[in-house]
Design a protein around this motif. Structure first.
Motif, PDB file in Angstrom:
ATOM      1  N   GLU A 155       0.792  -1.056   0.367  1.00 31.61           N
ATOM      2  CA  GLU A 155      -0.225  -0.053  -0.086  1.00 31.61           C
ATOM      3  C   GLU A 155       0.899   1.059   0.394  1.00 31.61           C
ATOM      4  N   ASP A 162      -0.581  -4.589   2.714  1.00 28.25           N
ATOM      5  CA  ASP A 162      -1.253  -3.549   3.947  1.00 28.25           C
ATOM      6  C   ASP A 162      -0.476  -3.763   5.151  1.00 28.25           C
ATOM      7  N   ARG A 192      -8.837  -1.234  -0.709  1.00 30.00           N
ATOM      8  CA  ARG A 192      -7.849  -1.533  -2.157  1.00 30.00           C
ATOM      9  C   ARG A 192      -7.759  -3.454  -1.939  1.00 30.00           C
ATOM     10  N   GLU A 211      -5.993  -5.727   0.602  1.00 30.18           N
ATOM     11  CA  GLU A 211      -7.003  -6.085   1.377  1.00 30.18           C
ATOM     12  C   GLU A 211      -8.177  -6.468   1.314  1.00 30.18           C
TER      13      GLU A 211
HETATM   14 MN    MN Z   1      -5.642  -0.928   5.450  1.00 30.16          MN
END
Ligand code: MN
Ligand code: AHG
Ligand code: MN
Length: 365
Positions: free
Chosen positions: A122, A145, A305, A309
């Motif tokens: 991320e 992430d 995302r 995620e």
């Molecule tokens: Mn997150």
């Protein structure tokens, strides 16, 4: 609870099993009863007949980075690690120091481990190709992430890490963007770490979900939640209701449904929203419930995302018997075109996600 306890009574509600708290004496530590993450991973390797241990080593590396991040999260109030790092990431969000720290730790662990040929994070606009002598024959790529729930770091509320592992599609050398453009159904493994009142690592390799609690006294993740299953229905809905006026009609009507009185379906449900997807998902996985992050005015495609995620969480939820959709279609089958692609996200107990989907089809076309 659907899962059995296997480690020092973690997860048991002492008030249910033992009438008086003062009777709940600390139990002696029985090493023979403890199964560490390392032992478990090695045992499970035999589920994959041609496995050579690469995936096991990759999961072990993730476990090591998680322990280092746990250490920093736990002393965050003491160390000079709280607050903004003074940058914005590719999504224009302000980056916290702990975001940067976690990102660096996971990248370092995966780069030296030798099993991963590229990372998508991320915090990085482009992929990080890994080109080290150890990673020459690496078969896997990892999307992550590194720190989920950043806004909760400074206020001592649970945060997490999410990871997703794919087999590379490129043939050799460092990994490429194409290695990440695979549907969620192609994930080889996925998981999350929750840095909460205790730190837990929960993962799946597509054969059920298992949860490990970090025992800081021995520095090991120990199997505490074997074969996690989520309830078919629950009593919790988790959504940022501050965005209500911008929600699609289907979501608005579903929220009203959750709030209505109905004894048969045990409504009204409770609203619980932490603002760290990992923590909200983890609670709902254990207690039953639905998590929704729909489209809003500021996030017209949804906020979360797909790659690092929603897909990993969706695999965990499905493996635990739940469902994950974008309000209409299964998350794991979504086509992915860009690394930081966003999607609306509905995940949790199967009956609740289906019901929310029915509201979406009925009221949001
Ligand atoms: Mn997150
Ligand atoms: P991240 O900290 O990795 O950017 O993720 C935050 C995500 C998710 O964890 C959480 O559920 C959601 O954003 C919270 O968003 P709102 O503050 O808009 O509710
Ligand atoms: Mn994050």
């Amino acid at each position: 609870m659907p899962h059995k306890q296997s480690y020092c009574g973690i997860g048991q509600n002492p008030r249910k099993t033992i009438p008086f708290l003062h009777l709940c004496k600390p139990r002696p530590f029985l090493m023979s009863k403890v199964k560490t993450l390392g032992q478990f991973i090695i045992e499970k390797q035999t589920d994959f007949p041609y496995a050579k241990g690469e995936l096991s080593r990759l999961l072990r590396d993730i476990g090591i980075a998680a322990k280092i991040v746990h250490r920093e999260v736990n002393k965050a109030g003491l160390a000079d690690i709280l607050g903004d790092a003074g940058e914005t990431n590719v999504q224009g969000e302000s980056v916290k120091k702990l975001d940067v720290f976690a990102n660096e730790q996971f990248i370092a662990a995966l780069s030296v481990g030798g099993e991963c040929c590229a990372i998508a994070s991320e915090e990085n606009e482009d992929i990080i190709p890994i080109d080290t002598p150890q990673s020459k024959n690496a078969k896997y790529v990892v999307a992550m992430d590194p720190l989920d729930g950043s806004s909760n770091i400074d206020v001592n509320v649970s945060v997490g890490t999410i990871f997703s592992i794919y087999r590379r599609v490129s043939l050799s050398g460092p990994g490429t963007v194409q290695d990440f453009m695979q549907r969620g159904t192609e994930q080889v493994a996925a998981g999350y770490i929750i840095y909460g009142s205790s730190t837990m690592l929960v993962y799946t390799t597509g054969k059920g979900v298992n949860g490990f609690t970090l025992d800081p006294s021995i520095g090991e993740f120990c199997l505490s939640h074997p074969n996690m299953q989520t309830a078919k229905s629950g009593k919790i809905y988790s959504i940022n209701e501050g965005n209500y006026v911008h929600f699609p009609d289907g979501v608005k009507k579903y929220i009203k449904y959750c709030q209505e009185e109905d004894k048969a379906t045990k409504r009204p449900y409770s609203s619980r929203y932490i603002g760290s997807a990992v923590a909200d998902i983890h609670r709902n996985l254990i207690n039953g419930g639905i998590y929704i992050y729909p489209t809003t005015a500021s996030s017209p495609k949804g906020k979360l995302r797909l790659l690092y995620e929603c897909n990993p969480i969706a695999l965990i939820i499905e493996q635990a018997g739940g469902k994950a959709t974008d309000g209409r279609h299964r998350i794991l089958e979504q086509e992915i075109k860009t690394l930081h692609q966003r999607t609306p996200f509905f995940a949790g107990s199967a009956d609740m996600v289906e019901m929310a989907g029915d509201f979406m089809s009925k009221y949001s076309g």
